[in-house]
Design an enzyme around this catalytic site. Structure first.
Site, short mmCIF file in Angstrom:
data_model
loop_
_atom_site.label_atom_id
_atom_site.label_comp_id
_atom_site.label_asym_id
_atom_site.label_seq_id
_atom_site.Cartn_x
_atom_site.Cartn_y
_atom_site.Cartn_z
N LYS A 89 3.25 22.21 -5.33
CA LYS A 89 4.32 22.45 -6.70
C LYS A 89 5.15 21.00 -7.05
O LYS A 89 5.24 20.67 -8.07
CB LYS A 89 5.17 23.47 -6.03
CG LYS A 89 6.37 23.75 -7.32
CD LYS A 89 7.40 24.69 -6.82
CE LYS A 89 8.41 24.75 -5.55
NZ LYS A 89 9.39 23.79 -5.98
N ASN A 90 5.74 20.54 -6.12
CA ASN A 90 6.68 19.42 -5.92
C ASN A 90 5.88 18.09 -6.49
O ASN A 90 6.60 17.30 -6.98
CB ASN A 90 7.65 19.30 -4.91
CG ASN A 90 8.45 20.33 -4.56
OD1 ASN A 90 8.71 21.32 -5.73
ND2 ASN A 90 9.07 20.39 -3.66
N ARG A 146 15.26 24.10 -12.15
CA ARG A 146 16.04 23.22 -12.13
C ARG A 146 15.15 21.86 -12.40
O ARG A 146 15.77 20.89 -12.80
CB ARG A 146 16.73 22.92 -10.81
CG ARG A 146 17.79 24.24 -10.50
CD ARG A 146 18.43 23.63 -9.37
NE ARG A 146 19.03 22.42 -9.67
CZ ARG A 146 18.74 21.18 -9.46
NH1 ARG A 146 17.59 20.99 -8.94
NH2 ARG A 146 19.58 20.21 -9.84
N CYS A 197 21.96 26.29 -7.36
CA CYS A 197 21.11 27.21 -7.03
C CYS A 197 21.84 27.73 -5.38
O CYS A 197 22.65 27.00 -5.30
CB CYS A 197 19.55 26.79 -6.77
SG CYS A 197 19.39 25.49 -5.68
N ARG A 246 23.40 20.83 -6.49
CA ARG A 246 22.26 20.28 -7.01
C ARG A 246 22.81 19.30 -8.07
O ARG A 246 22.19 19.49 -9.21
CB ARG A 246 21.33 21.06 -7.26
CG ARG A 246 20.82 22.21 -6.22
CD ARG A 246 20.06 21.57 -5.02
NE ARG A 246 18.96 20.77 -5.49
CZ ARG A 246 17.61 21.67 -5.55
NH1 ARG A 246 17.63 23.07 -5.56
NH2 ARG A 246 16.52 21.22 -5.69
N ASP A 249 12.61 21.29 3.37
CA ASP A 249 11.90 22.33 2.97
C ASP A 249 11.14 23.05 3.92
O ASP A 249 10.60 24.32 3.83
CB ASP A 249 10.92 22.02 1.92
CG ASP A 249 11.48 21.58 0.46
OD1 ASP A 249 10.89 20.83 -0.46
OD2 ASP A 249 12.64 21.78 0.22
N ILE A 297 20.36 17.40 4.38
CA ILE A 297 20.41 17.34 2.71
C ILE A 297 21.06 18.13 1.88
O ILE A 297 21.62 17.73 0.91
CB ILE A 297 18.67 17.40 2.51
CG1 ILE A 297 18.04 16.48 3.35
CG2 ILE A 297 18.62 16.87 1.09
CD1 ILE A 297 17.99 14.99 3.38
N ARG A 348 7.78 31.46 -6.68
CA ARG A 348 7.89 30.39 -7.38
C ARG A 348 7.19 29.13 -6.98
O ARG A 348 6.75 28.45 -7.54
CB ARG A 348 9.64 30.07 -7.61
CG ARG A 348 10.31 30.93 -8.19
CD ARG A 348 11.87 30.34 -8.49
NE ARG A 348 11.63 29.17 -8.83
CZ ARG A 348 12.70 27.93 -8.66
NH1 ARG A 348 13.84 28.26 -8.35
NH2 ARG A 348 12.63 26.83 -9.01
C1 EPZ Z 1 13.42 18.01 -4.50
O1 EPZ Z 1 14.63 18.51 -5.23
C2 EPZ Z 1 12.54 19.14 -4.35
N1 EPZ Z 1 12.13 19.82 -5.60
C3 EPZ Z 1 13.17 19.76 -3.58
O2 EPZ Z 1 12.33 21.07 -3.25
C4 EPZ Z 1 13.49 19.39 -1.98
O3 EPZ Z 1 14.06 20.21 -1.25
C5 EPZ Z 1 14.38 18.00 -2.46
O4 EPZ Z 1 13.79 17.18 -3.33
C6 EPZ Z 1 14.59 17.29 -1.07
O5 EPZ Z 1 13.50 17.07 -0.66
C7 EPZ Z 1 11.23 19.05 -6.29
O6 EPZ Z 1 10.58 18.07 -6.11
C8 EPZ Z 1 10.90 19.92 -7.70
P1 EPZ Z 1 17.09 15.38 -4.15
P2 EPZ Z 1 15.57 17.20 -5.79
O7 EPZ Z 1 17.48 14.91 -5.58
O8 EPZ Z 1 14.89 16.18 -6.27
C9 EPZ Z 1 21.75 15.01 -3.62
C10 EPZ Z 1 11.60 23.34 -2.84
O9 EPZ Z 1 11.99 24.23 -1.86
N2 EPZ Z 1 21.76 14.55 -5.21
O10 EPZ Z 1 16.08 14.80 -3.41
O11 EPZ Z 1 16.55 18.05 -6.69
C11 EPZ Z 1 21.36 16.55 -3.56
O12 EPZ Z 1 22.40 17.42 -4.06
C12 EPZ Z 1 12.84 22.42 -3.61
O13 EPZ Z 1 10.49 23.15 -3.39
C13 EPZ Z 1 22.78 14.12 -5.67
O14 EPZ Z 1 23.92 14.13 -5.23
O15 EPZ Z 1 16.69 16.77 -4.54
C14 EPZ Z 1 20.86 16.66 -2.20
O16 EPZ Z 1 21.91 16.67 -1.61
C15 EPZ Z 1 14.03 22.97 -3.07
N3 EPZ Z 1 22.76 13.66 -7.30
C16 EPZ Z 1 20.15 15.17 -1.82
O17 EPZ Z 1 20.87 14.16 -3.18
C17 EPZ Z 1 21.85 13.61 -7.93
O18 EPZ Z 1 21.65 13.13 -8.98
C18 EPZ Z 1 18.75 15.19 -2.09
O19 EPZ Z 1 18.34 15.80 -3.22
C19 EPZ Z 1 20.62 14.06 -7.16
C20 EPZ Z 1 20.32 14.56 -5.80
#
Ligand code: EPZ
Length: 417
Positions: free
Chosen positions: A22-23, A92, A116, A121, A304, A326, A397
């Site tokens: 998916k990702n 998202r 979420c 996020r 995850d 994370i 999902r």
């Molecule tokens: C991706 O989400 C994945 N989703 C998530 O999978 C996964 O948990 C996550 O990466 C971490 O590996 C997809 O790829 C569609 P991040 P993403 O930006 O990109 C902070 C699942 O279950 N952050 O790597 O949204 C954030 O709050 C989902 O399949 C900021 O502060 O995660 C987090 O603490 C859930 N500002 C950390 O960074 C930003 O602009 C990592 O988030 C962006 C992120």
């Protein structure tokens, strides 16, 4: 609304085939916006989130159709650069259309995705990255507006690795004028898969999979055929499930190179893990040893997989410390596991102490997010009695026909409504 009913106690035996990730599929499908033509995707998983991004692309004017098992997206008919709230709130990851829209059309209006169950996020790093490439960014009435005659290459520093932030900016920089360097970039396999696809389209990208990615902008990208990589989190979910129930399964069509962090921890629990070219064999071993984990950006132990691993630790011999580094609120599943007889204490928000118990007891439970639902399925497979999980739309999902796959492995599991 559908529910999943599980009568626990069966060990798992047999073979299971892993679906496309998916990702990986979500950013790859978003990348078709960059191309004035038809991009074909194979091995696309049949998931709610994939339906969501197809609906979003069609709302932008792209045409999506499935042809001989491939998803074909024609970006040449896109005539709108606005991603509406109603579509974005469902998923998202819709934020992934922002970079491609600005890069190809010079402007984009995308609803702020909002938070979420697992956290706020924020998308500040996506926006500051686009601003570094010369886009003017404004946020009004819940919408992001980004404008740039043509994006200009630049250095972008991420405060922390962001998966979709790295993906959004890699796509945007691919059509920028000049060279961009993403520093402290995310290193997940899904980033490498996107870079490989963009390179096939004609982009010039080096360093994907490391913390420093260099992108030399080009004028245009061409339509290509892309195969989605296997889902490493689905793979890990089945590995942990077999470790928890006992049994002996062969997980086929996976990529063992992408799950080193999971294998490392699973082996430490005493589970027997054998890896082959595109499959991995799991033999459950009792007693399960307790193993501390801290979730980290790739190649560390994936966030995850935290919920699924917590379920395994609820019946381990000894105490386990789980540090979720994370996301700020990714222990919601612990409350449901407590109702099934687990012994878990949460402290300072991000640390969970899990004390092993003999077994879990079946109970009616509620899924709160995608990976929490997987942890409750594993709990149901272990527990004595019949567990019913509600709100399984969370699971739909990100897991393709998971109850059918577990049933083929000998689990007593079915969908009821
Ligand atoms: C991706 O989400 C994945 N989703 C998530 O999978 C996964 O948990 C996550 O990466 C971490 O590996 C997809 O790829 C569609 P991040 P993403 O930006 O990109 C902070 C699942 O279950 N952050 O790597 O949204 C954030 O709050 C989902 O399949 C900021 O502060 O995660 C987090 O603490 C859930 N500002 C950390 O960074 C930003 O602009 C990592 O988030 C962006 C992120």
């Amino acid at each position: 609304m559908d529910k999943i009913q599980i009568t626990g106690g069966n060990e798992l035996y047999g073979e299971v085939k892993i679906s496309g990730a998916k990702n990986a599929a979500l950013p790859l499908i978003a990348s078709s916006i960059l191309v004035n033509g038809k991009t074909c995707f194979s091995n696309v998983p049949d998931l709610m989130d994939i339906t969501s991004i197809k609906l979003l692309l069609e709302d932008l004017g792209a045409s999506c159709r499935t042809l001989k098992g491939c998803l074909e997206v024609d970006g040449s008919s896109i005539n709108k650069a606005e991603a509406e709230y109603d579509l974005v709130r469902k998923m998202r990851a819709s934020i992934l259309v922002l970079g491609p829209l600005v890069a190809r059309f010079g402007h984009a209006k995308v609803s702020l995705p909002g938070g979420c169950a697992i956290g706020a996020r924020p998308v500040n790093m996506h926006l500051s990255g686009l601003a570094a490439l010369g886009a003017s960014i404004s946020i009004e009435h819940g919408y992001i507006e980004a404008k740039a005659k043509r994006l200009i290459g630049n250095d972008i520093y991420f405060d922390m690795p962001t998966v979709t932030g790295t993906e959004n900016l890699m796509m945007a920089a691919s059509l920028a004028k000049g060279t961009s360097v993403l520093r402290n970039a995310a290193r997940e396999p899904e980033i490498v898969a996107l870079a490989d696809a963009l390179t096939k389209m004609g982009a010039k990208i080096n360093g994907a999979g490391t913390a420093i990615i260099t992108i030399e902008g080009v004028k245009k990208l061409s339509p290509v055929d892309i195969k989605i990589i296997p889902d490493r989190i689905e793979t890990g979910t089945f590995m942990v499930a077999c470790a928890a129930t006992g049994g002996d399964i062969l997980i086929k069509g996976c990529e063992p190179k992408h799950i080193g962090g999971i294998i490392n921890k699973l082996k430490a629990t005493g589970t027997i893990v054998s890896t082959f070219k595109d499959s991995v064999r799991i033999v459950g071993k009792k007693p399960i040893k307790s193993v501390d984990i801290k979730t980290l950006p790739y190649p560390g132990f994936p966030t995850d997989m935290q919920a699924q691993f917590m379920t395994l630790m609820t019946i381990a011999k000894g105490n386990t410390m789980i540090h979720e580094s994370i996301f700020e609120n990714r222990f919601v599943h612990a409350n449901e596991l407590l109702r099934m007889g687990a012994d878990i204490a949460i402290s300072q928000g991000n640390i969970a102490m899990v004390r092993g118990v003999k077994t879990l007891q079946a109970a009616p439970v509620m899924a709160s997010d995608l990976r929490a639902s997987a942890s409750l399925v594993i709990a149901g497979l272990i527990a004595r009695g019949t567990t019913v999980i509600s709100r399984v739309y969370h699971m739909d999902r990100g897991y393709e026909a998971i109850e059918k796959k577990f049933s083929l492995l000998g689990a007593d599991i079915k969908r009821i409504n």
